[in-house]
Motif scaffolding. Structure first.
Motif, PDB file in Angstrom:
ATOM      1  N   TRP A 175       0.837  -1.204   0.000  1.00  0.00           N
ATOM      2  CA  TRP A 175       0.000   0.000   0.000  1.00  0.00           C
ATOM      3  C   TRP A 175       0.873   1.255   0.000  1.00  0.00           C
ATOM      4  O   TRP A 175       0.615   2.213  -0.756  1.00  0.00           O
ATOM      5  CB  TRP A 175      -0.911   0.005   1.220  1.00  0.00           C
ATOM      6  N   ILE A 176       1.913   1.278   0.821  1.00  0.00           N
ATOM      7  CA  ILE A 176       2.798   2.446   0.920  1.00  0.00           C
ATOM      8  C   ILE A 176       3.509   2.703  -0.401  1.00  0.00           C
ATOM      9  O   ILE A 176       3.552   3.838  -0.901  1.00  0.00           O
ATOM     10  CB  ILE A 176       3.843   2.243   2.042  1.00  0.00           C
ATOM     11  N   ILE A 177       4.068   1.645  -0.999  1.00  0.00           N
ATOM     12  CA  ILE A 177       4.832   1.790  -2.240  1.00  0.00           C
ATOM     13  C   ILE A 177       3.942   2.243  -3.386  1.00  0.00           C
ATOM     14  O   ILE A 177       4.298   3.149  -4.154  1.00  0.00           O
ATOM     15  CB  ILE A 177       5.543   0.466  -2.574  1.00  0.00           C
ATOM     16  N   PHE A 180       2.750   6.015  -2.841  1.00  0.00           N
ATOM     17  CA  PHE A 180       3.741   7.091  -2.966  1.00  0.00           C
ATOM     18  C   PHE A 180       4.559   7.036  -4.254  1.00  0.00           C
ATOM     19  O   PHE A 180       5.014   8.082  -4.741  1.00  0.00           O
ATOM     20  CB  PHE A 180       4.695   7.071  -1.768  1.00  0.00           C
ATOM     21  N   PHE A 181       4.773   5.831  -4.825  1.00  0.00           N
ATOM     22  CA  PHE A 181       5.710   5.721  -5.937  1.00  0.00           C
ATOM     23  C   PHE A 181       5.093   5.232  -7.242  1.00  0.00           C
ATOM     24  O   PHE A 181       5.706   5.374  -8.295  1.00  0.00           O
ATOM     25  CB  PHE A 181       6.875   4.814  -5.527  1.00  0.00           C
ATOM     26  N   HIS A 182       3.952   4.614  -7.218  1.00  0.00           N
ATOM     27  CA  HIS A 182       3.231   4.154  -8.418  1.00  0.00           C
ATOM     28  C   HIS A 182       4.077   3.306  -9.373  1.00  0.00           C
ATOM     29  O   HIS A 182       4.103   3.560 -10.576  1.00  0.00           O
ATOM     30  CB  HIS A 182       2.662   5.355  -9.182  1.00  0.00           C
ATOM     31  N   PRO A 183       4.797   2.298  -8.870  1.00  0.00           N
ATOM     32  CA  PRO A 183       5.571   1.443  -9.784  1.00  0.00           C
ATOM     33  C   PRO A 183       4.653   0.478 -10.533  1.00  0.00           C
ATOM     34  O   PRO A 183       3.457   0.372 -10.237  1.00  0.00           O
ATOM     35  CB  PRO A 183       6.500   0.688  -8.838  1.00  0.00           C
ATOM     36  N   SER A 184       5.234  -0.249 -11.478  1.00  0.00           N
ATOM     37  CA  SER A 184       4.457  -1.253 -12.204  1.00  0.00           C
ATOM     38  C   SER A 184       4.137  -2.409 -11.265  1.00  0.00           C
ATOM     39  O   SER A 184       4.875  -2.657 -10.299  1.00  0.00           O
ATOM     40  CB  SER A 184       5.251  -1.766 -13.404  1.00  0.00           C
ATOM     41  N   PRO A 185       3.043  -3.131 -11.536  1.00  0.00           N
ATOM     42  CA  PRO A 185       2.648  -4.239 -10.645  1.00  0.00           C
ATOM     43  C   PRO A 185       3.745  -5.271 -10.416  1.00  0.00           C
ATOM     44  O   PRO A 185       3.941  -5.739  -9.293  1.00  0.00           O
ATOM     45  CB  PRO A 185       1.455  -4.852 -11.377  1.00  0.00           C
ATOM     46  N   GLU A 190       8.165  -7.681  -6.782  1.00  0.00           N
ATOM     47  CA  GLU A 190       9.571  -7.961  -6.513  1.00  0.00           C
ATOM     48  C   GLU A 190      10.046  -7.276  -5.239  1.00  0.00           C
ATOM     49  O   GLU A 190      10.855  -7.830  -4.489  1.00  0.00           O
ATOM     50  CB  GLU A 190      10.429  -7.512  -7.697  1.00  0.00           C
ATOM     51  N   ILE A 191       9.540  -6.068  -4.995  1.00  0.00           N
ATOM     52  CA  ILE A 191       9.971  -5.299  -3.825  1.00  0.00           C
ATOM     53  C   ILE A 191       9.342  -5.849  -2.546  1.00  0.00           C
ATOM     54  O   ILE A 191      10.027  -6.140  -1.558  1.00  0.00           O
ATOM     55  CB  ILE A 191       9.621  -3.813  -3.999  1.00  0.00           C
ATOM     56  N   VAL A 192       8.006  -5.981  -2.550  1.00  0.00           N
ATOM     57  CA  VAL A 192       7.323  -6.374  -1.308  1.00  0.00           C
ATOM     58  C   VAL A 192       7.578  -7.835  -0.947  1.00  0.00           C
ATOM     59  O   VAL A 192       7.420  -8.221   0.216  1.00  0.00           O
ATOM     60  CB  VAL A 192       5.797  -6.104  -1.387  1.00  0.00           C
ATOM     61  N   ALA A 193       7.971  -8.650  -1.927  1.00  0.00           N
ATOM     62  CA  ALA A 193       8.296 -10.042  -1.630  1.00  0.00           C
ATOM     63  C   ALA A 193       9.408 -10.122  -0.587  1.00  0.00           C
ATOM     64  O   ALA A 193       9.414 -11.022   0.266  1.00  0.00           O
ATOM     65  CB  ALA A 193       8.724 -10.766  -2.910  1.00  0.00           C
ATOM     66  N   TRP A 194      10.345  -9.156  -0.640  1.00  0.00           N
ATOM     67  CA  TRP A 194      11.450  -9.122   0.321  1.00  0.00           C
ATOM     68  C   TRP A 194      11.143  -8.210   1.506  1.00  0.00           C
ATOM     69  O   TRP A 194      11.467  -8.546   2.653  1.00  0.00           O
ATOM     70  CB  TRP A 194      12.731  -8.655  -0.371  1.00  0.00           C
ATOM     71  N   LEU A 195      10.524  -7.056   1.231  1.00  0.00           N
ATOM     72  CA  LEU A 195      10.204  -6.118   2.313  1.00  0.00           C
ATOM     73  C   LEU A 195       9.187  -6.693   3.297  1.00  0.00           C
ATOM     74  O   LEU A 195       9.145  -6.280   4.457  1.00  0.00           O
ATOM     75  CB  LEU A 195       9.639  -4.814   1.735  1.00  0.00           C
TER      76      LEU A 195
END
Length: 213
Positions: A175-177, A180-185, A190-195
């Motif tokens: 939700w945060i990413i 604030f940043f609107h990246p591609s799905p 890839e990011i939240v899998a680790w975060l």
């Protein structure tokens, strides 16, 4: 006087944690309700039709994971909070459920689903590692309580529960990413899998080393 203030602060902190967990647990429960009754084309499964069609076992594993994970969240929290309130019997009962469900249902199905995670190789790697660590930390906690090594058991249970909470923190980071940043799905996956789980386990390790837990 000091002891009274310390006791009051502890009660306030515990109450805050209960309310915070209760809120996020309710959100997770609402997500789970989307999968009742079990169908093959609802919510997240809408983008997993390739897996649903090509791997007949995927749907069963998915629903086992969804239903068991919500139970793990609840029993894990109750097991931890009940120790603080000296409700040892309740802790033992819900702890047994927590361990059994993770070892035989939630973690194995999570590892399986990790191989089909969205976001490519890095996401899949993260979810598989998470599942393995989740299973191992829970098994280690179980092994230690059987040996009556209570302090070590408590530490490994905290590690296990930190990984359990990835179900919540992953969605919070997402939700945060996105907000604030609107990246591609795919980048989000890839990011939240680790975060979703690495900050959790690092925080728990820090608290354990500082002897706070």
């Amino acid at each position: 006087m000091f002891a009274s203030i310390k006791n009051s602060s502890s009660i306030i902190l515990k109450t805050g944690l209960i309310l915070c967990f209760g809120y996020f647990f309710w959100l997770m429960l609402q997500l789970t309700f989307e999968y009742i009754p079990a169908n093959s084309d609802v919510s997240f499964l809408m983008i997993k039709q390739t897996e649903v069609i090509s791997h007949p076992e995927y749907l069963s594993f998915f629903y086992i994971h969804v239903y068991s994970s919500i139970l793990v969240l609840l029993t894990g929290f109750l097991a931890i909070i009940r120790v603080n309130f000296n409700k040892i019997k309740i802790h033992q009962y819900v702890g047994k459920v927590y361990v059994f469900v993770i070892l035989f249902l939630a973690a194995p199905t999570g590892i399986y689903m990790g191989f089909f995670a969205n976001g490519g190789f890095f996401s899949k790697t993260s979810f598989v590692i998470l599942g393995i660590f989740w299973w191992f930390s829970t098994f280690k906690a179980y092994q230690l309580i059987r040996q009556r090594n209570y302090k070590a058991h408590q530490k490994w249970m905290w590690r296990s529960f930190a990984l359990t909470l990835s179900a919540i923190t992953l969605r919070l980071w997402k939700w945060i990413i996105v907000y604030f940043f609107h990246p591609s799905p795919m980048d989000v996956y890839e990011i939240v899998a680790w975060l979703g789980w690495i900050p959790n386990i690092l925080l728990i390790e820090l608290l354990i080393r500082k002897k706070i837990l």
